[in-house]
Design an enzyme around this catalytic site. Structure first.
Site, PDB file in Angstrom:
ATOM      1  N   ASN A 236     -36.495  10.284  70.607  1.00  0.00           N
ATOM      2  CA  ASN A 236     -35.167  10.565  71.168  1.00  0.00           C
ATOM      3  C   ASN A 236     -34.337  11.404  70.193  1.00  0.00           C
ATOM      4  O   ASN A 236     -33.124  11.494  70.319  1.00  0.00           O
ATOM      5  CB  ASN A 236     -34.444   9.254  71.524  1.00  0.00           C
ATOM      6  CG  ASN A 236     -34.267   8.350  70.307  1.00  0.00           C
ATOM      7  OD1 ASN A 236     -34.555   8.749  69.177  1.00  0.00           O
ATOM      8  ND2 ASN A 236     -33.787   7.140  70.527  1.00  0.00           N
TER       9      ASN A 236
ATOM     10  N   HIS B  55     -34.015  10.838  66.929  1.00  0.00           N
ATOM     11  CA  HIS B  55     -33.399  10.147  65.785  1.00  0.00           C
ATOM     12  C   HIS B  55     -34.022  10.586  64.465  1.00  0.00           C
ATOM     13  O   HIS B  55     -35.188  10.968  64.400  1.00  0.00           O
ATOM     14  CB  HIS B  55     -33.387   8.615  65.951  1.00  0.00           C
ATOM     15  CG  HIS B  55     -34.689   7.908  65.829  1.00  0.00           C
ATOM     16  ND1 HIS B  55     -35.146   7.014  66.774  1.00  0.00           N
ATOM     17  CD2 HIS B  55     -35.640   7.918  64.858  1.00  0.00           C
ATOM     18  CE1 HIS B  55     -36.302   6.517  66.385  1.00  0.00           C
ATOM     19  NE2 HIS B  55     -36.628   7.058  65.227  1.00  0.00           N
TER      20      HIS B  55
ATOM     21  N   GLU C 223     -29.580   6.776  65.762  1.00  0.00           N
ATOM     22  CA  GLU C 223     -29.924   6.835  67.179  1.00  0.00           C
ATOM     23  C   GLU C 223     -28.921   7.700  67.944  1.00  0.00           C
ATOM     24  O   GLU C 223     -27.802   7.934  67.467  1.00  0.00           O
ATOM     25  CB  GLU C 223     -29.905   5.412  67.752  1.00  0.00           C
ATOM     26  CG  GLU C 223     -30.984   4.488  67.170  1.00  0.00           C
ATOM     27  CD  GLU C 223     -32.349   4.661  67.831  1.00  0.00           C
ATOM     28  OE1 GLU C 223     -32.747   5.807  68.112  1.00  0.00           O
ATOM     29  OE2 GLU C 223     -33.021   3.639  68.048  1.00  0.00           O
TER      30      GLU C 223
HETATM   31  C1  GLP Z   1     -39.043   5.250  63.067  1.00  0.00           C
HETATM   32  C2  GLP Z   1     -38.410   5.608  61.708  1.00  0.00           C
HETATM   33  C3  GLP Z   1     -38.128   7.074  61.573  1.00  0.00           C
HETATM   34  C4  GLP Z   1     -39.335   7.863  62.030  1.00  0.00           C
HETATM   35  C5  GLP Z   1     -39.548   7.637  63.501  1.00  0.00           C
HETATM   36  C6  GLP Z   1     -40.731   8.400  64.085  1.00  0.00           C
HETATM   37  O1  GLP Z   1     -38.159   4.768  63.996  1.00  0.00           O
HETATM   38  N1  GLP Z   1     -37.217   4.877  61.393  1.00  0.00           N
HETATM   39  O2  GLP Z   1     -37.763   7.371  60.237  1.00  0.00           O
HETATM   40  O3  GLP Z   1     -39.150   9.231  61.781  1.00  0.00           O
HETATM   41  O4  GLP Z   1     -39.745   6.270  63.747  1.00  0.00           O
HETATM   42  O5  GLP Z   1     -41.900   7.732  63.795  1.00  0.00           O
HETATM   43  P1  GLP Z   1     -43.337   8.318  63.948  1.00  0.00           P
HETATM   44  O6  GLP Z   1     -43.527   9.238  62.800  1.00  0.00           O
HETATM   45  O7  GLP Z   1     -44.240   7.124  63.874  1.00  0.00           O
HETATM   46  O8  GLP Z   1     -43.393   9.006  65.264  1.00  0.00           O
END
Ligand code: GLP
Length: 242
Positions: free
Chosen positions: A136, A138, A143
């Site tokens: 989304n 973030h 968020e």
């Molecule tokens: C989590 C972390 C983020 C990260 C995101 C994406 O929520 N807090 O810092 O960038 O997920 O994660 P992924 O790399 O597993 O897609």
């Protein structure tokens, strides 16, 4: 904003690790802002490999992580404290006393955030901030919202983030509902920002975040205003970008 196209996840990881290595070599006592999630795992593996070959020295490096779940102990294998030790800190010569994360076990949010802001200020700011990208938009755990939060704050995780992170927990009920995260101002004040993105499931958000309007509804879009951002993304993640 510089977009670097990588062939695949492995190539993305090597390219990102190269940029972090250059930072550590050019400024051995640098402050690295670090990230968790599945995307940077390959980057950390590559850094460990180069460390083992004698090409990297983390002896003077300080690290500050983006975020931490509220309510998970350091021993919990889903805490970001555990993740960082497992993936990087226990495998290189970083001084553990110079590695920082928000204190997820501090129940008083105001206290936890204030303490982390003081730590970030005391290390003198971030030289290079590594970021992953949530589905989304973030970054850290910032968020989608009506505003950009400046400094460390406690967030209620969105349904979609809780669902995305469910795969790491035994059941959805075990996924923490809140987290402490570094704020957008702190991220924007880093000298350099390195974003890693991989996979087709991120293609839509890559387009929105880096080629769409700047809005707190897609928190990563603010990075378009940063003076020195490198996005290292694989072909799949860039598949919707011309
Ligand atoms: C989590 C972390 C983020 C990260 C995101 C994406 O929520 N807090 O810092 O960038 O997920 O994660 P992924 O790399 O597993 O897609």
């Amino acid at each position: 904003m510089k977009i670097v196209k990588a062939k695949d996840y492995k190539d993305m990881s090597r390219k990102a690790a190269n940029i972090i290595s250059a930072q550590v070599i050019m400024k051995p006592n640098c402050v690295l802002g670090l990230a968790t999630g599945s995307t940077p795992i390959g980057t950390y593996e590559q850094l460990v490999e180069w460390y083992n070959q004698g090409d990297l020295d983390f002896g003077q490096v300080t690290t500050v992580n983006l975020d931490e779940y509220k309510g998970l102990t350091k021993e919990n294998d889903q805490s970001y404290y555990y993740f960082m030790n497992d993936k990087l800190f226990s495998k290189v010569n970083v001084n553990k006393e110079r590695t920082f994360l928000p204190d997820g076990m501090e129940p008083d949010s105001e206290k936890a955030c204030k303490a982390y802001n003081e730590i970030i200020a005391s290390v003198g700011g971030i030289d290079l901030q590594l970021l992953g990208l949530g589905h989304n938009g973030h970054i850290g755990f910032n968020e989608p919202a009506d505003t950009f939060e400046a400094e460390t704050h406690c967030v209620d995780l969105t349904e979609s983030t809780i669902k995305a992170n469910q795969r790491f927990f035994a059941s959805i009920d075990e996924v923490p509902k809140q987290a402490y995260t570094m704020g957008i101002k702190t991220i924007m004040q880093a000298n350099k920002v390195l974003v890693v993105v991989s996979g087709e499931d991120k293609a839509k958000i890559v387009k929105e975040a880096f080629f769409g309007p700047i809005t707190p509804r897609v928190q990563a879009s603010v990075l378009q205003l940063h003076k020195d951002v490198i996005v290292v993304a694989d072909e799949a993640a860039l598949s919707l970008v011309k």
